[in-house]
Motif scaffolding. Sequence first.
Motif, PDB file in Angstrom:
ATOM      1  N   ASN A 104       0.814  -1.216   0.000  1.00 24.74           N
ATOM      2  CA  ASN A 104       0.000   0.000   0.000  1.00 24.74           C
ATOM      3  C   ASN A 104       0.845   1.261   0.000  1.00 24.74           C
ATOM      4  N   GLU A 105       1.727   1.341  -0.981  1.00 22.77           N
ATOM      5  CA  GLU A 105       2.588   2.497  -1.204  1.00 22.77           C
ATOM      6  C   GLU A 105       2.589   2.808  -2.694  1.00 22.77           C
ATOM      7  N   LYS A 106       2.126   4.000  -3.060  1.00 18.66           N
ATOM      8  CA  LYS A 106       2.140   4.348  -4.479  1.00 18.66           C
ATOM      9  C   LYS A 106       3.563   4.435  -5.017  1.00 18.66           C
ATOM     10  N   LYS A 107       4.528   4.595  -4.097  1.00 17.02           N
ATOM     11  CA  LYS A 107       5.921   4.654  -4.528  1.00 17.02           C
ATOM     12  C   LYS A 107       6.371   3.350  -5.167  1.00 17.02           C
ATOM     13  N   LEU A 108       5.622   2.275  -4.923  1.00 20.26           N
ATOM     14  CA  LEU A 108       5.969   0.992  -5.521  1.00 20.26           C
ATOM     15  C   LEU A 108       5.874   1.032  -7.037  1.00 20.26           C
ATOM     16  N   PHE A 109       5.043   1.902  -7.575  1.00 21.90           N
ATOM     17  CA  PHE A 109       4.985   2.046  -9.028  1.00 21.90           C
ATOM     18  C   PHE A 109       6.297   2.598  -9.573  1.00 21.90           C
ATOM     19  N   ASP A 110       7.010   3.351  -8.714  1.00 24.33           N
ATOM     20  CA  ASP A 110       8.335   3.848  -9.091  1.00 24.33           C
ATOM     21  C   ASP A 110       9.407   2.804  -8.809  1.00 24.33           C
ATOM     22  N   LEU A 111       9.305   2.133  -7.656  1.00 27.00           N
ATOM     23  CA  LEU A 111      10.320   1.151  -7.267  1.00 27.00           C
ATOM     24  C   LEU A 111      10.363  -0.027  -8.239  1.00 27.00           C
ATOM     25  N   GLY A 116      -7.734  -3.285  18.129  1.00 28.69           N
ATOM     26  CA  GLY A 116      -8.073  -1.979  17.577  1.00 28.69           C
ATOM     27  C   GLY A 116      -8.690  -2.095  16.201  1.00 28.69           C
ATOM     28  N   LEU A 117      -7.958  -2.674  15.249  1.00 27.49           N
ATOM     29  CA  LEU A 117      -8.438  -2.839  13.876  1.00 27.49           C
ATOM     30  C   LEU A 117      -8.774  -4.303  13.619  1.00 27.49           C
ATOM     31  N   THR A 118      -9.986  -4.557  13.141  1.00 24.03           N
ATOM     32  CA  THR A 118     -10.409  -5.939  12.895  1.00 24.03           C
ATOM     33  C   THR A 118     -11.085  -6.108  11.530  1.00 24.03           C
ATOM     34  N   SER A 119     -10.885  -5.160  10.615  1.00 25.27           N
ATOM     35  CA  SER A 119     -11.464  -5.326   9.285  1.00 25.27           C
ATOM     36  C   SER A 119     -10.541  -4.745   8.216  1.00 25.27           C
ATOM     37  N   LEU A 120     -10.642  -5.276   7.014  1.00 27.65           N
ATOM     38  CA  LEU A 120      -9.859  -4.798   5.870  1.00 27.65           C
ATOM     39  C   LEU A 120     -10.626  -5.069   4.592  1.00 27.65           C
ATOM     40  N   PHE A 121     -10.057  -4.648   3.463  1.00 26.75           N
ATOM     41  CA  PHE A 121     -10.639  -4.936   2.158  1.00 26.75           C
ATOM     42  C   PHE A 121      -9.512  -5.231   1.172  1.00 26.75           C
ATOM     43  N   ILE A 122      -9.836  -5.907   0.082  1.00 24.05           N
ATOM     44  CA  ILE A 122      -8.843  -6.265  -0.924  1.00 24.05           C
ATOM     45  C   ILE A 122      -8.649  -5.098  -1.890  1.00 24.05           C
ATOM     46  N   THR A 123      -7.389  -4.905  -2.305  1.00 24.70           N
ATOM     47  CA  THR A 123      -7.066  -3.850  -3.266  1.00 24.70           C
ATOM     48  C   THR A 123      -6.321  -4.450  -4.463  1.00 24.70           C
ATOM     49  N   GLN A 124      -6.253  -3.656  -5.539  1.00 26.03           N
ATOM     50  CA  GLN A 124      -5.445  -4.046  -6.695  1.00 26.03           C
ATOM     51  C   GLN A 124      -4.804  -2.798  -7.297  1.00 26.03           C
ATOM     52  N   ALA A 125      -3.557  -2.940  -7.717  1.00 24.65           N
ATOM     53  CA  ALA A 125      -2.844  -1.835  -8.357  1.00 24.65           C
ATOM     54  C   ALA A 125      -3.301  -1.713  -9.813  1.00 24.65           C
ATOM     55  N   LYS A 126      -3.836  -0.538 -10.149  1.00 29.29           N
ATOM     56  CA  LYS A 126      -4.355  -0.318 -11.497  1.00 29.29           C
ATOM     57  C   LYS A 126      -3.975   1.068 -11.992  1.00 29.29           C
ATOM     58  N   ASP A 127      -3.227   1.124 -13.081  1.00 31.24           N
ATOM     59  CA  ASP A 127      -2.897   2.401 -13.730  1.00 31.24           C
ATOM     60  C   ASP A 127      -2.339   3.433 -12.746  1.00 31.24           C
ATOM     61  N   GLY A 128      -1.418   3.001 -11.901  1.00 29.38           N
ATOM     62  CA  GLY A 128      -0.783   3.920 -10.963  1.00 29.38           C
ATOM     63  C   GLY A 128      -1.593   4.214  -9.718  1.00 29.38           C
ATOM     64  N   LYS A 129      -2.716   3.525  -9.537  1.00 24.91           N
ATOM     65  CA  LYS A 129      -3.548   3.719  -8.353  1.00 24.91           C
ATOM     66  C   LYS A 129      -3.732   2.399  -7.615  1.00 24.91           C
ATOM     67  N   ILE A 130      -4.054   2.492  -6.321  1.00 21.34           N
ATOM     68  CA  ILE A 130      -4.357   1.305  -5.529  1.00 21.34           C
ATOM     69  C   ILE A 130      -5.849   1.344  -5.240  1.00 21.34           C
ATOM     70  N   VAL A 131      -6.597   0.439  -5.873  1.00 22.94           N
ATOM     71  CA  VAL A 131      -8.054   0.539  -5.923  1.00 22.94           C
ATOM     72  C   VAL A 131      -8.718  -0.567  -5.099  1.00 22.94           C
ATOM     73  N   PRO A 132      -9.694  -0.242  -4.260  1.00 20.11           N
ATOM     74  CA  PRO A 132     -10.447  -1.280  -3.542  1.00 20.11           C
ATOM     75  C   PRO A 132     -11.243  -2.143  -4.515  1.00 20.11           C
ATOM     76  N   ILE A 133     -11.215  -3.453  -4.333  1.00 24.27           N
ATOM     77  CA  ILE A 133     -11.970  -4.345  -5.214  1.00 24.27           C
ATOM     78  C   ILE A 133     -12.847  -5.314  -4.425  1.00 24.27           C
ATOM     79  N   SER A 134     -13.009  -5.073  -3.123  1.00 27.55           N
ATOM     80  CA  SER A 134     -13.919  -5.904  -2.330  1.00 27.55           C
ATOM     81  C   SER A 134     -14.573  -5.039  -1.267  1.00 27.55           C
ATOM     82  N   ASP A 135     -15.625  -5.557  -0.697  1.00 23.39           N
ATOM     83  CA  ASP A 135     -16.235  -4.923   0.459  1.00 23.39           C
ATOM     84  C   ASP A 135     -15.412  -5.284   1.701  1.00 23.39           C
ATOM     85  N   PRO A 136     -15.628  -4.590   2.826  1.00 27.01           N
ATOM     86  CA  PRO A 136     -14.860  -4.901   4.046  1.00 27.01           C
ATOM     87  C   PRO A 136     -15.029  -6.347   4.497  1.00 27.01           C
TER      88      PRO A 136
END
Length: 438
Positions: free
Chosen positions: A275-282, A380-400
């Motif tokens: 979850n780092e947009k810098k990964l598109f550069d790395l 503290g935190l007990t929920s997350l959602f799935i993401t996918q890297a698309k066209d330089g963005k990190i986009v949610p692709i699932s519900d929590p």
Amino acid sequence: MSALCMGALLGALLSACGSDGGDADQSASAKQGDDLAQGVTQDQILIGHLGPQTGPVAIYDQVREGIESYFNYVNEQGGVKGHKLKLIAYDDQYQPSKTVKLARRLVEEDKVFAILGDIGTPTNTAIKDYLVDSGIPVVMLSSGSSQFVNPPIKNFMGSSIINYEFEAKLLADYAVNTLGAKKIAIAYQNDDYGTPLGEAAKEALKGFDGVEVVQEVNFQAGDADLSSQAQRLKRANPDAILDFAVPAPAAKLKKALFDIGFTKPPFIVSSVGANEKKLFDLAGKEVWNGTYSSAVYPMPEESDSDVMKVFVKQFSGDFPQSPLAGSAQVGWAAAQVLVEALKRTDKLTWDDFLASFNSFDNWDGSMYSGVTFSKDNHYGLTSLFITQAKDGKIVPISDPISFDPATGEINAPEQGGDKMGDDKASEDKEKSGDSGSN
């Protein structure tokens, strides 16, 4: 006995009593909370933070920047209960030996009120016993290791990222049930962060019929060349690759796979490494596109909430050269939790401050979707959602997707597996010129 001698004796006794009740009581009050705890003055509260500001994982210094930026915002609004917040942060270079020395410096010399968002599992493991013994509040560690929250530790409150073991199980489940993988390879950073996730993923995969782990590779966070690991993964020809690493090696491994033409299997990376947009550069934009991961907060461009708007305005002003998305959000959100706890604390003592966390019941006033604590739940935190890297963005692709700390059960929405298909359909519409909008 003469009156003079009697007076001298009485004076000595009073002096002795004064000595016993002075420094000793002050030391006890810092731990027990009888008076204002250390790090609290008439107009200031000192907060400590340790993390890599230089070295191979210096990207995580953006956590510190996020904390500082939120403190700046709070201070500009008048502070907390009339106190301005001051962050004291040191560079441990992600080296446990340095973390040990710097933790003592924060607690014993700087005398901070609390520790916030310290980076890393191996580094935090090295100072865990010391911090437990000190009694100092440790808030929203940047580690999802269960050892800090299960069983609950009195002065350890929460993680700024999702629990690792839960995340590993969820990503394994996603690879099998949503992506249809039967042959899975596991790659992991060989330390206190990556190894437990790799083990948790292997254990989870045992529960699926017809699924096997066909290859397992590991590496160090600072390794410069991961080509041999990439070759081994290619020879195994898995249906999906689960990678548990911090950003730099995660990018290097996917780039190494790309360089040898092995790009077909879905590449699934734990949230810490993805979850780092810098990964598109790395890694390279073309290389990193398609990467799956998980997240506990949306990227700035994916949210128009008031909370996100405040973050974007403040952080971009404080650190205009740093990316908005990623680790800066971790620091900002962790600081939001700490400040809310301070607001809920009647008296600024360690005991009262720690007790205030029990009043968090799915609190949604931060960048996180919800924060919950109780006597038996320090996650503290007990929920997350799935993401996918698309066209330089990190986009949610699932519900929590959530988990129950008491039972360990995963509660995934029935429609969660269909989200990616919906996104694919939308992409096909866009390519055909039918976006479905006016």
